[in-house]
Design a protein around this motif. Structure first.
Motif, mmCIF file in Angstrom:
data_model
loop_
_atom_site.group_PDB
_atom_site.id
_atom_site.type_symbol
_atom_site.label_atom_id
_atom_site.label_comp_id
_atom_site.label_asym_id
_atom_site.label_seq_id
_atom_site.Cartn_x
_atom_site.Cartn_y
_atom_site.Cartn_z
ATOM 1 N N LEU A 139 -19.826 -43.931 -9.492
ATOM 2 C CA LEU A 139 -18.956 -42.759 -9.576
ATOM 3 C C LEU A 139 -19.615 -41.595 -8.853
ATOM 4 C CD1 LEU A 139 -18.017 -42.746 -13.382
ATOM 5 C CD2 LEU A 139 -16.545 -43.501 -11.505
ATOM 6 N N SER A 140 -18.814 -40.608 -8.488
ATOM 7 C CA SER A 140 -19.391 -39.374 -7.977
ATOM 8 C C SER A 140 -20.026 -38.609 -9.131
ATOM 9 C CB SER A 140 -18.308 -38.505 -7.338
ATOM 10 O OG SER A 140 -17.427 -38.014 -8.340
ATOM 11 N N PRO A 141 -20.998 -37.727 -8.868
ATOM 12 C CA PRO A 141 -21.600 -36.954 -9.959
ATOM 13 C C PRO A 141 -20.578 -36.145 -10.754
ATOM 14 C CG PRO A 141 -22.960 -36.788 -7.991
ATOM 15 C CD PRO A 141 -21.693 -37.493 -7.576
ATOM 16 N N GLY A 142 -19.612 -35.545 -10.050
ATOM 17 C CA GLY A 142 -18.610 -34.743 -10.746
ATOM 18 C C GLY A 142 -17.758 -35.573 -11.689
ATOM 19 N N ARG A 143 -17.320 -36.730 -11.228
ATOM 20 C CA ARG A 143 -16.496 -37.585 -12.076
ATOM 21 C C ARG A 143 -17.299 -38.113 -13.258
ATOM 22 N NH1 ARG A 143 -13.273 -42.977 -9.937
ATOM 23 N NH2 ARG A 143 -12.346 -43.579 -11.931
ATOM 24 N N TRP A 144 -18.565 -38.428 -13.014
ATOM 25 C CA TRP A 144 -19.416 -38.903 -14.108
ATOM 26 C C TRP A 144 -19.602 -37.825 -15.170
ATOM 27 C CZ3 TRP A 144 -24.278 -37.237 -15.792
ATOM 28 C CH2 TRP A 144 -24.935 -38.082 -16.693
ATOM 29 N N LEU A 145 -19.811 -36.580 -14.742
ATOM 30 C CA LEU A 145 -19.980 -35.484 -15.703
ATOM 31 C C LEU A 145 -18.735 -35.316 -16.568
ATOM 32 C CD1 LEU A 145 -21.840 -32.677 -13.711
ATOM 33 C CD2 LEU A 145 -22.610 -33.770 -15.835
ATOM 34 N N ILE A 146 -17.571 -35.370 -15.956
ATOM 35 C CA ILE A 146 -16.332 -35.255 -16.724
ATOM 36 C C ILE A 146 -16.239 -36.389 -17.739
ATOM 37 C CG2 ILE A 146 -13.819 -35.452 -16.578
ATOM 38 C CD1 ILE A 146 -13.996 -33.916 -13.922
ATOM 39 N N GLN A 147 -16.564 -37.589 -17.298
ATOM 40 C CA GLN A 147 -16.523 -38.741 -18.198
ATOM 41 C C GLN A 147 -17.433 -38.535 -19.406
ATOM 42 O OE1 GLN A 147 -18.635 -42.566 -17.188
ATOM 43 N NE2 GLN A 147 -16.549 -43.266 -16.813
ATOM 44 N N GLN A 148 -18.661 -38.074 -19.161
ATOM 45 C CA GLN A 148 -19.611 -37.872 -20.259
ATOM 46 C C GLN A 148 -19.164 -36.750 -21.181
ATOM 47 O OE1 GLN A 148 -21.946 -40.159 -20.671
ATOM 48 N NE2 GLN A 148 -21.111 -41.040 -18.780
ATOM 49 N N ARG A 149 -18.557 -35.712 -20.622
ATOM 50 C CA ARG A 149 -18.070 -34.608 -21.463
ATOM 51 C C ARG A 149 -16.911 -35.053 -22.345
ATOM 52 N NH1 ARG A 149 -19.337 -30.336 -16.630
ATOM 53 N NH2 ARG A 149 -21.170 -29.395 -17.655
ATOM 54 N N VAL A 150 -16.057 -35.898 -21.812
ATOM 55 C CA VAL A 150 -14.959 -36.428 -22.618
ATOM 56 C C VAL A 150 -15.495 -37.316 -23.742
ATOM 57 C CG1 VAL A 150 -12.979 -38.004 -22.594
ATOM 58 C CG2 VAL A 150 -13.201 -36.251 -20.822
ATOM 59 N N VAL A 151 -16.481 -38.151 -23.439
ATOM 60 C CA VAL A 151 -17.091 -39.000 -24.473
ATOM 61 C C VAL A 151 -17.677 -38.139 -25.588
ATOM 62 C CG1 VAL A 151 -18.992 -40.598 -24.956
ATOM 63 C CG2 VAL A 151 -17.558 -40.936 -22.943
ATOM 64 N N ARG A 152 -18.415 -37.092 -25.219
ATOM 65 C CA ARG A 152 -19.010 -36.196 -26.222
ATOM 66 C C ARG A 152 -17.920 -35.470 -27.016
ATOM 67 N NH1 ARG A 152 -23.850 -33.436 -25.784
ATOM 68 N NH2 ARG A 152 -24.582 -35.362 -24.783
ATOM 69 N N ALA A 153 -16.874 -35.049 -26.345
ATOM 70 C CA ALA A 153 -15.781 -34.354 -27.024
ATOM 71 C C ALA A 153 -15.092 -35.259 -28.039
ATOM 72 C CB ALA A 153 -14.771 -33.835 -26.003
ATOM 73 N N ARG A 154 -14.895 -36.525 -27.676
ATOM 74 C CA ARG A 154 -14.270 -37.462 -28.609
ATOM 75 C C ARG A 154 -15.122 -37.611 -29.864
ATOM 76 N NH1 ARG A 154 -12.444 -42.681 -25.128
ATOM 77 N NH2 ARG A 154 -11.845 -43.406 -27.210
ATOM 78 N N HIS A 155 -16.430 -37.694 -29.682
ATOM 79 C CA HIS A 155 -17.321 -37.813 -30.842
ATOM 80 C C HIS A 155 -17.208 -36.587 -31.743
ATOM 81 C CE1 HIS A 155 -20.851 -38.611 -33.262
ATOM 82 N NE2 HIS A 155 -21.326 -37.430 -32.932
ATOM 83 N N LEU A 156 -17.158 -35.412 -31.155
ATOM 84 C CA LEU A 156 -17.072 -34.189 -31.958
ATOM 85 C C LEU A 156 -15.711 -34.059 -32.639
ATOM 86 C CD1 LEU A 156 -18.920 -31.671 -29.587
ATOM 87 C CD2 LEU A 156 -19.788 -32.709 -31.700
ATOM 88 N N LEU A 157 -14.657 -34.495 -31.982
ATOM 89 C CA LEU A 157 -13.342 -34.467 -32.613
ATOM 90 C C LEU A 157 -13.305 -35.378 -33.830
ATOM 91 C CD1 LEU A 157 -11.085 -34.535 -29.421
ATOM 92 C CD2 LEU A 157 -11.111 -32.709 -31.144
ATOM 93 N N GLU A 158 -13.999 -36.490 -33.755
ATOM 94 C CA GLU A 158 -14.031 -37.435 -34.871
ATOM 95 C C GLU A 158 -14.925 -36.968 -36.009
ATOM 96 O OE1 GLU A 158 -15.063 -41.394 -33.702
ATOM 97 O OE2 GLU A 158 -13.978 -41.231 -31.812
ATOM 98 N N SER A 159 -16.053 -36.368 -35.657
ATOM 99 C CA SER A 159 -17.112 -36.175 -36.658
ATOM 100 C C SER A 159 -17.277 -34.746 -37.140
ATOM 101 C CB SER A 159 -18.444 -36.654 -36.075
ATOM 102 O OG SER A 159 -18.773 -35.924 -34.902
ATOM 103 N N THR A 160 -16.557 -33.787 -36.559
ATOM 104 C CA THR A 160 -16.690 -32.389 -36.978
ATOM 105 C C THR A 160 -15.320 -31.757 -37.180
ATOM 106 O OG1 THR A 160 -16.590 -31.298 -34.803
ATOM 107 C CG2 THR A 160 -18.706 -32.278 -35.451
ATOM 108 N N ASP A 161 -15.337 -30.546 -37.719
ATOM 109 C CA ASP A 161 -14.109 -29.765 -37.868
ATOM 110 C C ASP A 161 -14.087 -28.590 -36.896
ATOM 111 O OD1 ASP A 161 -13.025 -31.311 -39.996
ATOM 112 O OD2 ASP A 161 -14.436 -30.360 -41.378
#
Length: 315
Positions: free
Chosen positions: A252-274
Protein backbone atom coordinates in the motif's frame (compact mmCIF):
# COMPACT_ATOMS: atom_id res chain seq x y z
CA UNK A 1 -29.86 -18.93 24.17
CA UNK A 2 -26.89 -17.69 22.16
CA UNK A 3 -27.12 -18.45 18.45
CA UNK A 4 -24.38 -20.75 17.19
CA UNK A 5 -23.64 -20.09 13.54
CA UNK A 6 -23.10 -23.12 11.34
CA UNK A 7 -20.06 -22.99 9.05
CA UNK A 8 -19.94 -25.66 6.34
CA UNK A 9 -16.65 -26.15 4.51
CA UNK A 10 -16.82 -27.67 1.04
CA UNK A 11 -13.82 -29.82 0.11
CA UNK A 12 -13.24 -30.51 -3.59
CA UNK A 13 -10.78 -32.84 -5.29
CA UNK A 14 -7.29 -31.32 -5.29
CA UNK A 15 -7.94 -29.46 -2.02
CA UNK A 16 -5.02 -28.00 -0.11
CA UNK A 17 -5.06 -29.60 3.38
CA UNK A 18 -3.75 -26.42 5.02
CA UNK A 19 -6.52 -24.21 3.65
CA UNK A 20 -9.16 -26.86 4.35
CA UNK A 21 -8.26 -26.75 8.04
CA UNK A 22 -8.31 -22.96 8.43
CA UNK A 23 -12.06 -22.49 9.11
CA UNK A 24 -12.13 -25.19 11.77
CA UNK A 25 -9.06 -23.76 13.47
CA UNK A 26 -10.19 -20.12 13.47
CA UNK A 27 -13.92 -20.48 14.07
CA UNK A 28 -13.32 -23.33 16.48
CA UNK A 29 -11.36 -20.95 18.72
CA UNK A 30 -14.23 -18.44 18.96
CA UNK A 31 -15.70 -19.44 22.33
CA UNK A 32 -18.38 -21.72 20.92
CA UNK A 33 -19.92 -19.08 18.66
CA UNK A 34 -19.58 -21.32 15.59
CA UNK A 35 -20.10 -24.95 14.62
CA UNK A 36 -17.88 -26.14 11.76
CA UNK A 37 -18.79 -29.08 9.50
CA UNK A 38 -16.88 -30.35 6.47
CA UNK A 39 -18.48 -31.94 3.43
CA UNK A 40 -17.75 -33.10 -0.11
CA UNK A 41 -19.99 -33.01 -3.17
CA UNK A 42 -20.96 -36.67 -2.69
CA UNK A 43 -20.00 -37.52 0.88
CA UNK A 44 -17.01 -39.55 -0.29
CA UNK A 45 -13.32 -38.91 0.46
CA UNK A 46 -11.61 -36.25 -1.64
CA UNK A 47 -8.14 -36.31 -3.14
CA UNK A 48 -5.88 -33.64 -1.69
CA UNK A 49 -2.98 -32.05 -3.53
CA UNK A 50 -0.70 -33.97 -1.14
CA UNK A 51 -0.05 -37.71 -1.09
CA UNK A 52 -3.20 -38.58 0.85
CA UNK A 53 -6.97 -38.41 0.57
CA UNK A 54 -9.26 -36.82 3.12
CA UNK A 55 -12.36 -38.48 4.57
CA UNK A 56 -15.18 -36.09 5.42
CA UNK A 57 -18.15 -36.76 7.66
CA UNK A 58 -20.88 -35.16 5.55
CA UNK A 59 -22.37 -35.04 2.08
CA UNK A 60 -23.70 -31.99 0.21
CA UNK A 61 -27.01 -31.99 2.08
CA UNK A 62 -25.43 -30.07 4.98
CA UNK A 63 -24.79 -27.11 2.65
CA UNK A 64 -28.49 -26.35 2.86
CA UNK A 65 -28.21 -25.93 6.64
CA UNK A 66 -25.24 -23.53 6.57
CA UNK A 67 -25.26 -19.93 7.72
CA UNK A 68 -21.85 -19.59 6.04
CA UNK A 69 -20.29 -21.78 3.36
CA UNK A 70 -16.51 -21.79 2.89
CA UNK A 71 -15.12 -23.29 -0.32
CA UNK A 72 -11.54 -24.40 0.28
CA UNK A 73 -8.89 -23.85 -2.37
CA UNK A 74 -7.65 -26.46 -4.84
CA UNK A 75 -4.37 -26.94 -6.68
CA UNK A 76 -4.24 -24.99 -9.98
CA UNK A 77 -4.14 -28.24 -11.98
CA UNK A 78 -7.68 -28.95 -10.74
CA UNK A 79 -9.08 -25.58 -11.87
CA UNK A 80 -11.57 -25.78 -14.74
CA UNK A 81 -13.28 -22.89 -16.55
CA UNK A 82 -16.63 -24.70 -16.35
CA UNK A 83 -18.34 -25.92 -13.23
CA UNK A 84 -18.58 -29.73 -12.92
CA UNK A 85 -22.17 -30.93 -12.59
CA UNK A 86 -21.71 -32.40 -9.13
CA UNK A 87 -20.16 -29.15 -7.84
CA UNK A 88 -22.97 -27.09 -9.39
CA UNK A 89 -25.55 -29.37 -7.77
CA UNK A 90 -23.83 -29.01 -4.39
CA UNK A 91 -23.69 -25.21 -4.61
CA UNK A 92 -27.37 -25.11 -5.60
CA UNK A 93 -28.20 -26.42 -2.12
CA UNK A 94 -26.89 -23.25 -0.43
CA UNK A 95 -29.60 -21.04 1.02
CA UNK A 96 -30.08 -17.67 -0.73
CA UNK A 97 -29.30 -15.80 2.49
CA UNK A 98 -26.16 -17.76 3.38
CA UNK A 99 -22.76 -16.10 3.37
CA UNK A 100 -20.31 -17.67 0.89
CA UNK A 101 -16.53 -17.48 1.26
CA UNK A 102 -13.76 -18.64 -1.06
CA UNK A 103 -10.18 -19.26 -0.05
CA UNK A 104 -7.51 -18.68 -2.70
CA UNK A 105 -8.27 -20.50 -5.97
CA UNK A 106 -11.80 -21.37 -4.83
CA UNK A 107 -12.75 -17.99 -6.33
CA UNK A 108 -12.70 -19.86 -9.65
CA UNK A 109 -15.51 -22.07 -8.34
CA UNK A 110 -17.66 -19.12 -7.30
CA UNK A 111 -16.97 -17.32 -10.57
CA UNK A 112 -17.80 -20.39 -12.66
CA UNK A 113 -21.10 -20.61 -10.77
CA UNK A 114 -21.87 -17.02 -11.78
CA UNK A 115 -21.87 -15.82 -8.19
CA UNK A 116 -19.19 -13.17 -8.77
CA UNK A 117 -20.58 -11.61 -11.95
CA UNK A 118 -20.31 -7.82 -11.67
CA UNK A 119 -18.80 -8.09 -8.20
CA UNK A 120 -15.40 -7.22 -6.78
CA UNK A 121 -13.30 -10.25 -5.86
CA UNK A 122 -9.74 -11.47 -5.40
CA UNK A 123 -7.70 -14.65 -5.74
CA UNK A 124 -4.06 -15.74 -5.59
CA UNK A 125 -1.75 -13.40 -7.49
CA UNK A 126 -0.19 -16.27 -9.46
CA UNK A 127 -3.47 -17.13 -11.21
CA UNK A 128 -4.73 -13.59 -11.79
CA UNK A 129 -4.18 -13.65 -15.57
CA UNK A 130 -5.94 -17.01 -15.90
CA UNK A 131 -8.85 -15.76 -13.82
CA UNK A 132 -9.26 -12.60 -15.89
CA UNK A 133 -9.22 -14.55 -19.14
CA UNK A 134 -11.86 -16.95 -17.85
CA UNK A 135 -14.08 -14.44 -16.03
CA UNK A 136 -13.79 -10.92 -17.50
CA UNK A 137 -17.17 -10.07 -15.99
CA UNK A 138 -15.68 -10.15 -12.47
CA UNK A 139 -14.07 -7.01 -11.04
CA UNK A 140 -10.83 -8.65 -9.88
CA UNK A 141 -8.61 -6.85 -7.38
CA UNK A 142 -5.28 -8.71 -7.18
CA UNK A 143 -3.71 -6.40 -4.58
CA UNK A 144 -5.76 -7.20 -1.47
CA UNK A 145 -5.75 -10.04 1.03
CA UNK A 146 -9.51 -10.43 0.89
CA UNK A 147 -12.65 -8.74 -0.43
CA UNK A 148 -15.85 -8.42 1.58
CA UNK A 149 -18.66 -7.81 -0.90
CA UNK A 150 -21.52 -8.35 1.47
CA UNK A 151 -22.81 -11.91 1.19
CA UNK A 152 -19.78 -12.97 -0.86
CA UNK A 153 -16.21 -12.88 0.43
CA UNK A 154 -13.12 -13.92 -1.50
CA UNK A 155 -9.57 -14.21 -0.25
CA UNK A 156 -6.12 -14.40 -1.79
CA UNK A 157 -3.59 -17.20 -1.37
CA UNK A 158 -3.23 -19.68 1.47
CA UNK A 159 -2.88 -17.79 4.77
CA UNK A 160 -5.24 -15.06 3.62
CA UNK A 161 -7.90 -17.62 4.48
CA UNK A 162 -6.94 -16.88 8.08
CA UNK A 163 -7.37 -13.15 7.43
CA UNK A 164 -10.87 -13.52 5.98
CA UNK A 165 -12.01 -15.89 8.73
CA UNK A 166 -10.76 -13.49 11.41
CA UNK A 167 -12.54 -10.69 9.54
CA UNK A 168 -15.78 -12.67 9.75
CA UNK A 169 -15.33 -13.18 13.50
CA UNK A 170 -14.59 -9.46 13.87
CA UNK A 171 -17.65 -8.52 11.81
CA UNK A 172 -19.93 -10.91 13.69
CA UNK A 173 -18.68 -10.43 17.25
CA UNK A 174 -16.25 -7.51 17.43
CA UNK A 175 -12.51 -6.96 17.64
CA UNK A 176 -12.11 -8.28 21.19
CA UNK A 177 -13.14 -11.82 20.24
CA UNK A 178 -11.26 -11.70 16.92
CA UNK A 179 -8.10 -10.61 18.74
CA UNK A 180 -8.55 -13.38 21.30
CA UNK A 181 -8.94 -15.95 18.52
CA UNK A 182 -5.80 -14.62 16.82
CA UNK A 183 -3.83 -14.93 20.06
CA UNK A 184 -5.00 -18.50 20.59
CA UNK A 185 -3.96 -19.41 17.05
CA UNK A 186 -0.69 -17.40 17.32
CA UNK A 187 -1.41 -15.31 14.23
CA UNK A 188 -1.65 -11.53 13.76
CA UNK A 189 -5.21 -10.27 14.28
CA UNK A 190 -4.84 -7.91 11.33
CA UNK A 191 -2.18 -7.95 8.63
CA UNK A 192 -0.95 -4.75 7.03
CA UNK A 193 -1.35 -4.13 3.34
CA UNK A 194 -2.33 -6.53 0.61
CA UNK A 195 -0.91 -9.45 -1.29
CA UNK A 196 1.15 -7.19 -3.55
CA UNK A 197 3.86 -7.40 -0.89
CA UNK A 198 4.10 -11.18 -1.44
CA UNK A 199 4.49 -11.11 -5.23
CA UNK A 200 7.95 -12.18 -6.33
CA UNK A 201 10.24 -9.16 -6.40
CA UNK A 202 13.92 -8.73 -7.21
CA UNK A 203 16.02 -9.46 -4.13
CA UNK A 204 16.88 -6.12 -2.47
CA UNK A 205 20.50 -5.15 -2.13
CA UNK A 206 22.17 -6.46 0.98
CA UNK A 207 21.82 -4.00 3.81
CA UNK A 208 18.82 -2.22 2.27
CA UNK A 209 16.90 -0.33 4.93
CA UNK A 210 13.36 -1.31 5.93
CA UNK A 211 10.34 0.85 6.65
CA UNK A 212 9.33 -1.34 9.61
CA UNK A 213 10.71 1.02 12.26
CA UNK A 214 8.91 3.96 10.70
CA UNK A 215 5.66 2.01 10.70
CA UNK A 216 6.10 1.11 14.35
CA UNK A 217 6.79 4.76 15.17
CA UNK A 218 3.72 5.87 13.20
CA UNK A 219 1.47 3.48 15.12
CA UNK A 220 2.69 5.08 18.35
CA UNK A 221 1.86 8.55 17.01
CA UNK A 222 -1.41 8.02 15.14
CA UNK A 223 -3.01 10.93 16.98
CA UNK A 224 -0.53 13.32 15.35
CA UNK A 225 -0.75 14.81 11.82
CA UNK A 226 1.77 12.50 10.16
CA UNK A 227 3.13 13.45 6.76
CA UNK A 228 5.11 11.35 4.31
CA UNK A 229 8.14 13.51 5.05
CA UNK A 230 7.89 12.63 8.76
CA UNK A 231 7.91 8.90 8.03
CA UNK A 232 10.73 9.18 5.49
CA UNK A 233 12.82 11.23 7.89
CA UNK A 234 12.27 8.68 10.67
CA UNK A 235 13.38 5.92 8.28
CA UNK A 236 16.40 7.94 7.13
CA UNK A 237 15.35 7.82 3.48
CA UNK A 238 14.47 10.26 0.74
CA UNK A 239 10.75 10.71 0.05
CA UNK A 240 10.97 8.82 -3.23
CA UNK A 241 12.96 5.90 -1.83
CA UNK A 242 10.73 5.61 1.22
CA UNK A 243 7.50 5.64 -0.81
CA UNK A 244 8.85 2.98 -3.20
CA UNK A 245 10.21 0.73 -0.47
CA UNK A 246 7.07 1.14 1.66
CA UNK A 247 4.87 -0.07 -1.20
CA UNK A 248 7.22 -2.99 -1.87
CA UNK A 249 7.08 -4.08 1.78
CA UNK A 250 3.45 -3.37 2.62
CA UNK A 251 1.60 -3.39 -0.69
CA UNK A 252 0.00 0.00 0.00
CA UNK A 253 1.01 3.62 -0.24
CA UNK A 254 1.99 5.22 3.10
CA UNK A 255 -1.09 7.44 3.03
CA UNK A 256 -3.49 4.58 2.44
CA UNK A 257 -1.79 2.50 5.12
CA UNK A 258 -2.13 5.32 7.66
CA UNK A 259 -5.85 5.64 6.95
CA UNK A 260 -6.25 1.89 7.34
CA UNK A 261 -4.48 1.89 10.72
CA UNK A 262 -6.50 4.87 11.94
CA UNK A 263 -9.74 3.13 11.03
CA UNK A 264 -8.61 -0.03 12.86
CA UNK A 265 -7.80 2.03 15.97
CA UNK A 266 -11.09 3.91 15.71
CA UNK A 267 -13.07 0.67 15.53
CA UNK A 268 -11.37 -0.54 18.70
CA UNK A 269 -12.22 2.68 20.53
CA UNK A 270 -15.82 2.61 19.33
CA UNK A 271 -16.16 -0.89 20.75
CA UNK A 272 -14.28 -0.44 24.00
CA UNK A 273 -14.92 3.16 25.12
CA UNK A 274 -17.70 5.71 25.43
CA UNK A 275 -15.69 8.49 23.81
CA UNK A 276 -17.59 10.70 21.38
CA UNK A 277 -16.98 10.40 17.66
CA UNK A 278 -15.10 13.73 17.68
CA UNK A 279 -12.92 12.56 20.59
CA UNK A 280 -12.11 9.29 18.84
CA UNK A 281 -11.27 11.17 15.65
CA UNK A 282 -8.73 13.17 17.62
CA UNK A 283 -7.30 10.07 19.27
CA UNK A 284 -6.63 8.35 15.93
CA UNK A 285 -5.46 11.34 13.91
CA UNK A 286 -8.49 12.27 11.83
CA UNK A 287 -8.98 16.02 11.71
CA UNK A 288 -12.73 15.92 12.41
CA UNK A 289 -15.51 13.56 13.32
CA UNK A 290 -16.82 14.01 9.78
CA UNK A 291 -13.52 12.71 8.42
CA UNK A 292 -13.75 9.65 10.68
CA UNK A 293 -17.32 9.02 9.50
CA UNK A 294 -16.24 9.23 5.88
CA UNK A 295 -13.30 6.85 6.23
CA UNK A 296 -15.16 4.35 8.42
CA UNK A 297 -18.05 4.22 5.96
CA UNK A 298 -15.63 3.73 3.07
CA UNK A 299 -13.93 0.88 4.93
CA UNK A 300 -16.87 -1.06 6.34
CA UNK A 301 -20.01 0.64 5.03
CA UNK A 302 -21.52 1.84 8.33
CA UNK A 303 -21.50 4.96 10.47
CA UNK A 304 -19.60 5.16 13.79
CA UNK A 305 -22.90 5.21 15.69
CA UNK A 306 -24.19 2.09 13.91
CA UNK A 307 -20.89 0.29 14.45
CA UNK A 308 -20.89 1.17 18.14
CA UNK A 309 -24.48 0.05 18.65
CA UNK A 310 -23.66 -3.34 17.15
CA UNK A 311 -20.36 -4.08 18.83
CA UNK A 312 -20.83 -2.46 22.21
CA UNK A 313 -23.94 -4.64 22.47
CA UNK A 314 -21.79 -7.65 21.59
CA UNK A 315 -19.28 -6.63 24.24
Amino acid sequence: MRHVERIVVLALDGVYPFELGIPSRIFGAADGRYEVLTCSVDGRPVRSNADFSITVEHGPEVLGTADTVVVASVAPSYITPDLPEDVAAALARIRPDARIVSICTAAFVLAAAGLLDGRRATTHWQVVDQFRRSFPQVDLDPDVLFVDDGRLLTSAGAASGIDVCLHIVRTDHGSALANAVARRCVVPPFRDGGQAQYIEQPIPQQGAASTAAARTWALEHLDEPLALADLARHAGMSLRTFARRFREEVGLSPGRWLIQQRVVRARHLLESTDLSVDQIAGEVGFATGASLRQHLHAAIGVSPQAYRRTFQAVR
